[in-house]
Design a protein around this motif. Structure first.
Motif, PDB file in Angstrom:
ATOM      1  N   ASP A  85      12.654  -7.661   2.353  1.00 27.51           N
ATOM      2  CA  ASP A  85      13.224  -6.373   1.935  1.00 27.51           C
ATOM      3  C   ASP A  85      14.336  -6.522   0.903  1.00 27.51           C
ATOM      4  N   ALA A  88      14.401  -3.490  -1.513  1.00 32.00           N
ATOM      5  CA  ALA A  88      14.642  -2.148  -0.981  1.00 32.00           C
ATOM      6  C   ALA A  88      16.023  -1.650  -1.397  1.00 32.00           C
ATOM      7  N   SER A 221      10.643   0.408  -1.225  1.00 29.95           N
ATOM      8  CA  SER A 221      10.096  -0.750  -0.519  1.00 29.95           C
ATOM      9  C   SER A 221       9.091  -1.453  -1.411  1.00 29.95           C
ATOM     10  N   THR A 223       5.728  -3.717  -0.421  1.00 37.11           N
ATOM     11  CA  THR A 223       4.885  -4.176   0.680  1.00 37.11           C
ATOM     12  C   THR A 223       3.825  -5.130   0.146  1.00 37.11           C
TER      13      THR A 223
END
Length: 228
Positions: A85, A88, A221, A223
């Motif tokens: 992360d 983020a 985010s 992913t």
């Protein structure tokens, strides 16, 4: 140090990392993030189940198909940072219409506007630039790593900064093969959500040469997905 890019029009833009603030404080990165770039063996393991990255922003999501053939270390490093992360809350801090949209400076997690040292942040470590092969050109929507390499603008001779890859990356907003020297590690290409990239590339900025978005384009985010 900053990488210098010569445009065909004769204008000069910097595509790299500003000298001040590099590397940033380790506290800017999440606790479980890597403290160094992966080795070749580690990169191979990281990339086994990492075929694409879905980047969610306030303007929508786009998908990067990861291409690790010429830059396995840089690609695996991006994947490792995404999985912890790191990205983020970070913004696209530099958007130059018709050129690139750049992100990956952790300092933008807490400072959204222009500030001294903007574009100088990273993961707390640096690593060797992996040069793209002839098959990987800087086409529209190509994703590559920003670096702080210095080179002679006329001859292209590299003077310093071969080991300045970090966390920052950029997306080409146009075909830049004739404008960028092959000194930026290619990690993939946006294959879905190109309309989102176009929207990012069209946001209002504070100044055309600085390119700091007036309304922050925040990465919510990143992913990583496998091929399944």
């Amino acid at each position: 140090m900053r990488g210098v890019v010569h445009l065909s029009s004769g204008a000069i833009l910097a595509l790299g990392l500003v000298a001040c603030g590099w590397p940033p404080s380790a506290s800017l990165a999440p606790h479980d993030c890597p403290t160094s770039a992966p080795t070749k063996a580690e990169a191979a393991t990281i990339l086994v189940d990492a075929q694409r990255a879905v980047v969610a922003t306030r303007l929508g999501s786009f998908t990067i198909e990861l291409h690790a053939s010429s830059a396995p270390i840089a690609t695996a490093n991006f994947v490792a940072l995404a999985r912890c992360d790191f990205y983020a809350g970070i913004t696209f801090h530099r958007v130059i219409a018709g050129f690139v949209a750049q992100a990956g400076d952790p300092q933008t997690r807490t400072n959204r506007g222009p500030f001294n040292g903007l574009g100088g942040g990273g993961p707390g470590y640096q690593f060797e630039v992996e040069f793209p092969d002839a098959r990987q050109r800087y086409e529209r929507y190509t994703v590559a790593m920003a670096n702080a390499m210095q080179y002679d603008p006329v001859t292209g001779t590299i003077l310093a900064g071969r080991d300045t890859n970090g966390s920052q990356f950029f997306v080409d907003l146009a075909n830049l093969g004739g404008q960028l020297r092959p000194y930026y590690s290619v990690i993939g290409k946006v294959t879905d959500g190109t309309d989102v990239i176009d929207a990012i590339g069209s946001v209002a900025v504070n100044d055309p040469s600085a390119g700091v978005p007036v309304e922050p384009v925040i990465i919510e985010s990143v992913t990583i997905q496998s091929g399944a």
